[in-house]
Design a protein around this motif. Sequence first.
Motif, PDB file in Angstrom:
ATOM      1  N   ALA A 171     -85.320 -44.624  14.988  1.00 44.93           N
ATOM      2  CA  ALA A 171     -84.565 -43.573  15.672  1.00 44.93           C
ATOM      3  C   ALA A 171     -84.100 -42.582  14.615  1.00 44.93           C
ATOM      4  N   SER A 172     -83.801 -41.382  15.053  1.00 41.28           N
ATOM      5  CA  SER A 172     -83.332 -40.345  14.131  1.00 41.28           C
ATOM      6  C   SER A 172     -81.953 -40.718  13.585  1.00 41.28           C
ATOM      7  N   PRO A 173     -81.576 -40.127  12.442  1.00 42.83           N
ATOM      8  CA  PRO A 173     -80.222 -40.353  11.938  1.00 42.83           C
ATOM      9  C   PRO A 173     -79.147 -39.989  12.971  1.00 42.83           C
ATOM     10  N   ALA A 174     -79.348 -38.928  13.734  1.00 47.47           N
ATOM     11  CA  ALA A 174     -78.356 -38.523  14.741  1.00 47.47           C
ATOM     12  C   ALA A 174     -78.185 -39.608  15.803  1.00 47.47           C
ATOM     13  N   LYS A 175     -79.287 -40.189  16.246  1.00 43.02           N
ATOM     14  CA  LYS A 175     -79.212 -41.240  17.267  1.00 43.02           C
ATOM     15  C   LYS A 175     -78.590 -42.514  16.688  1.00 43.02           C
ATOM     16  N   ALA A 176     -78.943 -42.872  15.458  1.00 33.46           N
ATOM     17  CA  ALA A 176     -78.367 -44.063  14.826  1.00 33.46           C
ATOM     18  C   ALA A 176     -76.880 -43.859  14.588  1.00 33.46           C
ATOM     19  N   TYR A 177     -76.489 -42.678  14.130  1.00 35.42           N
ATOM     20  CA  TYR A 177     -75.082 -42.361  13.885  1.00 35.42           C
ATOM     21  C   TYR A 177     -74.281 -42.463  15.185  1.00 35.42           C
ATOM     22  N   SER A 178     -74.844 -41.931  16.266  1.00 36.66           N
ATOM     23  CA  SER A 178     -74.125 -41.969  17.547  1.00 36.66           C
ATOM     24  C   SER A 178     -73.925 -43.409  18.025  1.00 36.66           C
ATOM     25  N   GLY A 186     -58.893 -49.253  11.624  1.00 37.84           N
ATOM     26  CA  GLY A 186     -58.733 -48.622  10.324  1.00 37.84           C
ATOM     27  C   GLY A 186     -58.756 -47.113  10.426  1.00 37.84           C
ATOM     28  N   THR A 187     -58.904 -46.503   9.261  1.00 37.03           N
ATOM     29  CA  THR A 187     -58.902 -45.051   9.118  1.00 37.03           C
ATOM     30  C   THR A 187     -60.200 -44.602   8.464  1.00 37.03           C
ATOM     31  N   VAL A 188     -60.750 -43.516   8.971  1.00 36.81           N
ATOM     32  CA  VAL A 188     -61.970 -42.937   8.406  1.00 36.81           C
ATOM     33  C   VAL A 188     -61.598 -42.186   7.127  1.00 36.81           C
ATOM     34  N   LYS A 189     -62.238 -42.545   6.036  1.00 33.69           N
ATOM     35  CA  LYS A 189     -61.984 -41.922   4.736  1.00 33.69           C
ATOM     36  C   LYS A 189     -62.897 -40.728   4.488  1.00 33.69           C
ATOM     37  N   GLU A 190     -64.115 -40.803   5.040  1.00 35.16           N
ATOM     38  CA  GLU A 190     -65.100 -39.721   4.880  1.00 35.16           C
ATOM     39  C   GLU A 190     -66.038 -39.755   6.074  1.00 35.16           C
ATOM     40  N   ALA A 191     -66.352 -38.576   6.607  1.00 31.26           N
ATOM     41  CA  ALA A 191     -67.281 -38.483   7.731  1.00 31.26           C
ATOM     42  C   ALA A 191     -68.152 -37.252   7.569  1.00 31.26           C
ATOM     43  N   ILE A 192     -69.435 -37.487   7.439  1.00 28.83           N
ATOM     44  CA  ILE A 192     -70.424 -36.413   7.417  1.00 28.83           C
ATOM     45  C   ILE A 192     -71.384 -36.745   8.545  1.00 28.83           C
ATOM     46  N   ALA A 193     -71.297 -35.984   9.633  1.00 23.38           N
ATOM     47  CA  ALA A 193     -72.050 -36.284  10.847  1.00 23.38           C
ATOM     48  C   ALA A 193     -73.521 -36.550  10.549  1.00 23.38           C
ATOM     49  N   ASN A 194     -74.017 -37.638  11.104  1.00 22.79           N
ATOM     50  CA  ASN A 194     -75.430 -38.050  11.016  1.00 22.79           C
ATOM     51  C   ASN A 194     -75.877 -38.446   9.615  1.00 22.79           C
ATOM     52  N   GLU A 195     -74.927 -38.533   8.663  1.00 25.08           N
ATOM     53  CA  GLU A 195     -75.284 -38.876   7.290  1.00 25.08           C
ATOM     54  C   GLU A 195     -74.486 -40.036   6.711  1.00 25.08           C
ATOM     55  N   ARG A 196     -73.151 -39.981   6.860  1.00 23.91           N
ATOM     56  CA  ARG A 196     -72.334 -40.954   6.126  1.00 23.91           C
ATOM     57  C   ARG A 196     -70.963 -41.132   6.780  1.00 23.91           C
ATOM     58  N   LEU A 197     -70.533 -42.388   6.858  1.00 23.11           N
ATOM     59  CA  LEU A 197     -69.191 -42.734   7.307  1.00 23.11           C
ATOM     60  C   LEU A 197     -68.604 -43.720   6.309  1.00 23.11           C
TER      61      LEU A 197
END
Length: 150
Positions: free
Chosen positions: A23-30, A78-89
Amino acid sequence: MSTATAVNSSTSPSLTIKRRFKASPAKAYSAWIEPEKIARWFGPPGSKVVEAKFDARTGGKYTIMAVSESGEEFHVSGTVKEAIANERLVYDWAWRGTPDRVSLVTAEFKPDGDGTLFTLTHEQFFDESARDRHNQGWEAVLDRIEAILA
């Protein structure tokens, strides 16, 4: 296919698991952040997610709770420290029963042909036993996510 590496650094144990999703990164991220999708993969087999919230932005909060057939609760938040949509959490991870044992989860989603190379790093475990239990749990969770994305 999964590859797992257990690391015991001088400070605390950690683990890294890599998977390739069809699946695409966008679909996996979602699948990772949308409550209705989290409800399909979080928790031990046979459990039911009764709460799932994930505010996927830096500083956002998340909470997920599942209840097993025997009534045992699995509640993490918890708390999100970093979020880059479709790339990294990147977010901290604390079970309700052991709030003093905060660890750190990094989920990375990289394009790989028509799919996604996913890397999960979970670090700062209290001890090796906690790392090993989480490794088993993450492997089972990633199997379910892989099935959802197929």
